[in-house]
Design a protein around this motif. Structure first.
Motif, mmCIF file in Angstrom:
data_model
loop_
_atom_site.group_PDB
_atom_site.id
_atom_site.type_symbol
_atom_site.label_atom_id
_atom_site.label_comp_id
_atom_site.label_asym_id
_atom_site.label_seq_id
_atom_site.Cartn_x
_atom_site.Cartn_y
_atom_site.Cartn_z
ATOM 1 N N LEU A 40 -13.719 -13.575 -26.588
ATOM 2 C CA LEU A 40 -12.348 -13.994 -25.988
ATOM 3 C C LEU A 40 -12.518 -14.849 -24.685
ATOM 4 O O LEU A 40 -11.566 -15.432 -24.222
ATOM 5 C CB LEU A 40 -11.637 -12.588 -25.531
ATOM 6 C CG LEU A 40 -11.230 -11.806 -26.839
ATOM 7 C CD1 LEU A 40 -10.539 -10.593 -26.592
ATOM 8 C CD2 LEU A 40 -10.030 -12.900 -27.481
ATOM 9 N N LEU A 41 -13.802 -14.802 -24.156
ATOM 10 C CA LEU A 41 -13.804 -15.106 -22.718
ATOM 11 C C LEU A 41 -13.542 -16.716 -22.737
ATOM 12 O O LEU A 41 -12.900 -16.911 -21.704
ATOM 13 C CB LEU A 41 -15.588 -15.329 -22.344
ATOM 14 C CG LEU A 41 -15.533 -15.260 -20.918
ATOM 15 C CD1 LEU A 41 -15.097 -14.254 -19.950
ATOM 16 C CD2 LEU A 41 -17.231 -15.441 -20.736
ATOM 17 N N PRO A 42 -14.036 -17.645 -23.577
ATOM 18 C CA PRO A 42 -13.574 -19.118 -23.645
ATOM 19 C C PRO A 42 -12.126 -19.300 -23.567
ATOM 20 O O PRO A 42 -11.718 -19.988 -22.631
ATOM 21 C CB PRO A 42 -14.091 -19.735 -24.597
ATOM 22 C CG PRO A 42 -15.103 -18.638 -25.209
ATOM 23 C CD PRO A 42 -14.782 -17.327 -24.721
ATOM 24 N N SER A 43 -11.300 -18.448 -24.474
ATOM 25 C CA SER A 43 -9.733 -18.903 -24.535
ATOM 26 C C SER A 43 -9.207 -18.099 -23.279
ATOM 27 O O SER A 43 -8.180 -18.674 -22.584
ATOM 28 C CB SER A 43 -9.378 -18.261 -25.847
ATOM 29 O OG SER A 43 -9.800 -17.101 -25.891
ATOM 30 N N ALA A 44 -9.664 -17.087 -22.722
ATOM 31 C CA ALA A 44 -9.388 -16.394 -21.423
ATOM 32 C C ALA A 44 -9.362 -17.413 -20.139
ATOM 33 O O ALA A 44 -8.719 -17.553 -19.602
ATOM 34 C CB ALA A 44 -10.107 -15.276 -21.304
ATOM 35 N N LEU A 45 -10.614 -18.081 -20.106
ATOM 36 C CA LEU A 45 -10.788 -18.901 -19.145
ATOM 37 C C LEU A 45 -9.947 -20.226 -19.285
ATOM 38 O O LEU A 45 -9.267 -20.592 -18.279
ATOM 39 C CB LEU A 45 -12.484 -19.501 -19.146
ATOM 40 C CG LEU A 45 -13.324 -18.562 -18.757
ATOM 41 C CD1 LEU A 45 -14.786 -19.229 -18.914
ATOM 42 C CD2 LEU A 45 -13.021 -18.160 -17.157
ATOM 43 N N ILE A 47 -6.697 -20.185 -20.538
ATOM 44 C CA ILE A 47 -5.629 -19.886 -20.212
ATOM 45 C C ILE A 47 -5.441 -19.607 -18.813
ATOM 46 O O ILE A 47 -4.358 -20.036 -18.203
ATOM 47 C CB ILE A 47 -5.090 -18.517 -20.946
ATOM 48 C CG1 ILE A 47 -4.878 -19.004 -22.307
ATOM 49 C CG2 ILE A 47 -3.979 -17.926 -20.376
ATOM 50 C CD1 ILE A 47 -4.846 -17.726 -23.118
ATOM 51 N N THR A 48 -6.517 -19.134 -18.016
ATOM 52 C CA THR A 48 -6.398 -18.915 -16.540
ATOM 53 C C THR A 48 -6.243 -20.330 -15.996
ATOM 54 O O THR A 48 -5.599 -20.433 -15.074
ATOM 55 C CB THR A 48 -7.913 -18.345 -16.135
ATOM 56 O OG1 THR A 48 -7.840 -17.051 -17.082
ATOM 57 C CG2 THR A 48 -7.592 -17.641 -14.706
ATOM 58 N N ALA A 49 -7.071 -21.367 -16.568
ATOM 59 C CA ALA A 49 -7.112 -22.707 -15.692
ATOM 60 C C ALA A 49 -5.836 -23.411 -15.940
ATOM 61 O O ALA A 49 -5.300 -23.982 -15.077
ATOM 62 C CB ALA A 49 -8.361 -23.137 -16.254
ATOM 63 N N VAL A 50 -5.324 -23.217 -17.366
ATOM 64 C CA VAL A 50 -4.432 -24.081 -17.572
ATOM 65 C C VAL A 50 -2.744 -23.576 -16.966
ATOM 66 O O VAL A 50 -1.958 -24.170 -16.839
ATOM 67 C CB VAL A 50 -4.165 -24.368 -19.088
ATOM 68 C CG1 VAL A 50 -3.027 -25.360 -19.533
ATOM 69 C CG2 VAL A 50 -5.366 -25.200 -19.361
ATOM 70 N N VAL A 51 -2.683 -22.271 -17.417
ATOM 71 C CA VAL A 51 -1.539 -21.463 -17.044
ATOM 72 C C VAL A 51 -1.430 -20.637 -16.003
ATOM 73 O O VAL A 51 -0.425 -20.850 -14.924
ATOM 74 C CB VAL A 51 -1.312 -20.603 -18.435
ATOM 75 C CG1 VAL A 51 0.246 -19.626 -18.245
ATOM 76 C CG2 VAL A 51 -1.043 -21.299 -19.719
ATOM 77 N N LEU A 52 -2.545 -19.948 -15.787
ATOM 78 C CA LEU A 52 -2.381 -18.964 -14.512
ATOM 79 C C LEU A 52 -2.639 -19.489 -13.180
ATOM 80 O O LEU A 52 -1.664 -19.512 -12.165
ATOM 81 C CB LEU A 52 -3.547 -17.919 -14.585
ATOM 82 C CG LEU A 52 -3.007 -16.467 -14.259
ATOM 83 C CD1 LEU A 52 -1.793 -15.830 -15.037
ATOM 84 C CD2 LEU A 52 -4.095 -15.429 -14.753
#
Lengths: 319, 362
Positions: A40-45, A47-52
Motif C-alpha cells: 500500500l505504501l506507494p499509493s499512500a505516498l 495520495i499524501t503528495a498529491v492530495v494531503l
C-alpha cells in the motif's frame, strides 16, 4: 530477523549467499502480515503528495501572514488573525450571501431544465439520439468561452439579446444587464444554468434508463397519472443519482469563480461578489495569500458540512 | 367478474404482423391460458387486453363493454408481471394499496383491504418491508396481493412464475389455482410452460406466429390436438410422429410404415378421404406398453432412460425413433428387438402436407 520471518515449510538457507539473497528476503517478507502495508505504501505516498500536502499547505497558509506586495511584514504565524478579520469584513458576509443565492438558484434552475430535457429525450422518438448529443454542447464549452460568448450576446449595444427583446417588444430601450445590480445576478445565473444543465440531463438520462418500464405499465393499470408517476416512481428511483449530481454541482459552483469573473468581476458594486471570486481577487489582485487561504478554508468547511448533511438527509429519506 | 371477448384483433409493427385476426371468448370466472413459444405473440395479446399497447384492429370486450379506447386504469383489470414490477421505493403495504391510493380510496378502507389481501396470501408480516428485502416467492405474493386487493373484473398474468425456482413454481401454481377457485375472477394467463397451462386453464389457446392454433379445454388439446405443432408442443416427452401410408385392409385401417404395418382400431377420426395417401400417426409415449397385442410396432432398443416412476425407451422403428413411456420395471436391453403394443384409440392421424389433424377438430 530472518528467524522471526521464517514461515513453516520454508527451507533453511544452505549457504551464506543464499541467506542474504534479496530475493529470499522479499520472499519471506511476502509471507508476513507487513507485506500488505508495504504494497500500500506507494499509493499512500502518492495520495499524501498529491492530495494531503496541498490541502494542509493551504490550511497552514491561512494562519500565516503572507502578503506578496508587503515583504516587510514577513510570513510569521498570526494564528486566527485572518479569521477574526473575516468576521468583521462586510464584504465576506455579502459574498457569503451572494454565494448562497448563486449556488441555490443555479442548482434549482439547472436541475429543472436538466430533468425536463432528460424526460423529453428519454422518449423513444425519431431524432432523440441526435438531440441528446446536441443538447450536451453547452457543457462541452469551456467556462471562459461560454462566459465571453454570453457577455457579447448580452452586451447593451452590440448584443443580439437586447436586439431581439426590443423587436419582440419586451424591452423599450437597450438594457445593460450586467450594469444593473438588480439584473446582474439573475443574468449570470441564467448563463450558468444554460452552461451546466446538460450535466443533470446526462446523469438523469442514465438514471432513467435504469428504471424498468414494467413499473410504468403497472402504474398505468394502478391508475397513476403522468405527474403521479413522476413524483412517486421516477424521482424516488433517481434519488441517488440526483443527490450525487447536486453534490458535484454545488462543489463546482462554490469553487469556480471563472464565469462570474468574466461576466461581472463581482460587480456592479458587490452585487455578484461570491466567496470563490473574493478569495481569487484577494490572492491575485491584493496578493494577500494569507487572507485568501482563510477564505478558502471557510469554503472547504462549508462544503464538507453541506455534503455530509446532504448525504445524511437523502439517506434518511430512503429508509 | 366478467366475460372477455376478443374479436378479430390484429397487431403489426410496420409490415411485420405479430398477431393476425385473433378471436377468443372467455366465460365469466373462466381461466384462459395463452400458451406458446417465445415470440408467438401471447404477451402482446395480453398487453392489448390490458390496454398497454394499442391493437392495429379488432375489438376487446370486457364484461360486455368495448374497451378499445379505454385507458388501462379504467378497464378494471389487474395485472401480475413476470418481473413483478413492484415499486422499489415503497413498502409492501403501499405497493399493495397503490391502486386504491390512486383511486382516492380512504386510508381506513384501504388499510383494511390491504390487510385482507395480505392475510389471504400470508404476507401480513411483510407489510413494512421494501421489495428489495423480500425473496422471489414473497415478491410474487406481493404482486398478487396488489392485483387482488382492487377486486378487478379480470386478472392478467404475464408469465408470473418463470422467475421462480422449480419447487417454488409448483407451490405458487397451486396457490394461483386455489386463489382462482376462491375468488372466481376471470383470468387470462400467459405462459410457455405446458404444465402450467394444463393444470391451471379451463381453456387453453395454443399460439404460434401470431395465430391461435387451437382453443379448447386442456384435455382436448392433449388428446385431440388440432395440428402437429400443438401435438408436439404439448406433452413431455413429446408425441411421436410415425410416417406411413394409410391403407384399407379388409374391414379395418392399417398404417403401412417403413418397418411393417400398424393396425388401427378404434380411430375416432373420419379419415376416409386419406385412404391410400401418406399420413403421420401421432402416438403419445404413454399409450404404448411392452406387452403384445393386435396393434404393435417392432424395432430395436436405442436408448433406455429410467426416470424413477417410468422408464423412457427409445426404439428405432425402421429408422424412425419412437419414444415409449414404460413402467419402471421395464428395462429392455440395448440393441434388443422389442415389440410395443399401441393403444390405437388414442392415435391421432395428421395430414403430412398441412400438418392438420385429418377430419378436423373433434
Amino acid at each position: 530477523m530472518s528467524r522471526s520471518l521464517n514461515m513453516p515449510g520454508s527451507r533453511p538457507p544452505r549457504t551464506i549467499w543464499e541467506a542474504i539473497s534479496p530475493f529470499r528476503l522479499i520472499g519471506e517478507l511476502s509471507e508476513t502480515r507487513y507485506w500488505m502495508y508495504l504494497l500500500l505504501l506507494p499509493s499512500a505516498l502518492l495520495i499524501t503528495a498529491v492530495v494531503l500536502y496541498p490541502t494542509v499547505y493551504g490550511m497552514q497558509m491561512s494562519f500565516r501572514e503572507m502578503r506578496l506586495n508587503r515583504p516587510d511584514l514577513g510570513n510569521d504565524w498570526v494564528l486566527f488573525k485572518h479569521y477574526v478579520r473575516m468576521i468583521n469584513d462586510p464584504i465576506f458576509w455579502v459574498s457569503l450571501r451572494n454565494t448562497a443565492v448563486w449556488v441555490t438558484s443555479s442548482i434549482v434552475l439547472e436541475f429543472l431544465i436538466g430533468l425536463i430535457a432528460a424526460l423529453a429525450l428519454n422518449r423513444d422518438l425519431p431524432g432523440t439520439k441526435l438531440l441528446a448529443v446536441l443538447i450536451l454542447l453547452p457543457y462541452f464549452l469551456p467556462n471562459v468561452v461560454a462566459g465571453h460568448m454570453w457577455a457579447l450576446m448580452l452586451d447593451p449595444r452590440m448584443g443580439v439579446i437586447n436586439d431581439l427583446l426590443l423587436k419582440v417588444g419586451l424591452l423599450t430601450e437597450y438594457k445593460a444587464w450586467f450594469a444593473d445590480p438588480t439584473t446582474a445576478m439573475a443574468a449570470a445565473i441564467i448563463v450558468e444554468a444554460w452552461h451546466s444543465f446538460p450535466f443533470f440531463t446526462l446523469l438523469i438520462m442514465a438514471g432513467l434508463k435504469g428504471i424498468p418500464t414494467d413499473l410504468y405499465k403497472a402504474a398505468n393499470i394502478d391508475g397513476a397519472g403522468a405527474f403521479a408517476q413522476l413524483r412517486l416512481i421516477t424521482l424516488p428511483m433517481l434519488k441517488t443519482i440526483i443527490a450525487a449530481a447536486v453534490i458535484l454541482r454545488v462543489i463546482g459552483l462554490v469553487n469556480s469563480p471563472d464565469l462570474l469573473l468574466i461576466l461581472t468581476s463581482g460587480g456592479p458594486g458587490r452585487s455578484t461578489q461570491v466567496l470563490s471570486l473574493y478569495a481569487f481577487q484577494m490572492a491575485y489582485k491584493d496578493f494577500n495569500f494569507g487572507y485568501a487561504g482563510a477564505l478558502s478554508v471557510v469554503m472547504f468547511v462549508f462544503l464538507m458540512l453541506f455534503a455530509w448533511a446532504y448525504v445524511r438527509l437523502s439517506k434518511v429519506n430512503q429508509e | 367478474m366478467a366475460t372477455l371477448s376478443i374479436k378479430g384483433v390484429r397487431k403489426s409493427y410496420g409490415s411485420l404482423e405479430v398477431l393476425s385476426n385473433i378471436d377468443l371468448e372467455l366465460e365469466d370466472g373462466g381461466f384462459l391460458v395463452l400458451l406458446g413459444p417465445s415470440g408467438c405473440g401471447k404477451s402482446t395479446l395480453l398487453s392489448i387486453i390490458a390496454g398497454l399497447e394499442p391493437s392495429s384492429g379488432g375489438d376487446v370486450v370486457i364484461g360486455g363493454r368495448t374497451v378499445n379506447d379505454v385507458h388501462p386504469k379504467d378497464r378494471n383489470i389487474a395485472m401480475v408481471f413476470q418481473s413483478y414490477a413492484l415499486y422499489p421505493t415503497m413498502s409492501v403495504q403501499r405497493n399493495i394499496g397503490f391502486g386504491l391510493e390512486m383511486r382516492k380510496v380512504e386510508t381506513a378502507a384501504r388499510e383494511s383491504a390491504v390487510a385482507g389481501a395480505a392475510e389471504l396470501l400470508q404476507i401480513s408480516h411483510l407489510l413494512e418491508r421494501k421489495p428489495g428485502q423480500l425473496s422471489g416467492g414473497q415478491r410474487q405474493r406481493v404482486a398478487m396481493g396488489r392485483a387482488i386487493v382492487r377486486q378487478p373484473d379480470l386478472f392478467l398474468f404475464d408469465e408470473p412464475l418463470s422467475n421462480l425456482d422449480a419447487k417454488l413454481r409448483v407451490e405458487m401454481r397451486t396457490e394461483i389455482k386455489r386463489l382462482h377457485d376462491r375468488l372466481g375472477t376471470s383470468v387470462v394467463y400467459v405462459t410457455h410452460d405446458q404444465v402450467e397451462a394444463m393444470t391451471l386453464g379451463t381453456k387453453v389457446a395454443v399460439m404460434k406466429g401470431g395465430v391461435i392454433q387451437q382453443l379448447a379445454d386442456p384435455q382436448t388439446i392433449y388428446e385431440r390436438p388440432a395440428n402437429m405443432f400443438v401435438a408436439g408442443f404439448i406433452g413431455s416427452p413429446t408425441m411421436n410422429f410415425l410416417e406411413g401410408t394409410l391403407v384399407q385392409d379388409g374391414g379395418g385401417l392399417v398404417l403401412k410404415h417403413a418397418a411393417g404395418a400398424l393396425v388401427l382400431t378404434g380411430i375416432e377420426q373420419d379419415v376416409r378421404s386419406h385412404i391410400g395417401r401418406p399420413v403421420v400417426a401421432g402416438i403419445r409415449p404413454e399409450t404404448m406398453s411392452a406387452a403384445g397385442g393386435a396393434s404393435t410396432l417392432q424395432g430395436s432398443v436405442d436408448v433406455v432412460e429410467p426416470t424413477g416412476p417410468d422408464t423412457m425407451v427409445i426404439v428405432n422403428v425402421g429408422g424412425q425413433m419412437i419414444t415409449a413411456r414404460l413402467g419402471s420395471r421395464d428395462r429392455p436391453k440395448l440393441g434388443a428387438e422389442m415389440t410395443l403394443a399401441v393403444d390405437t384409440a388414442a392415435v391421432n392421424l395428421f395430414d403430412p402436407e398441412s400438418g392438420n389433424r385429418i377430419g378436423g377438430d373433434v
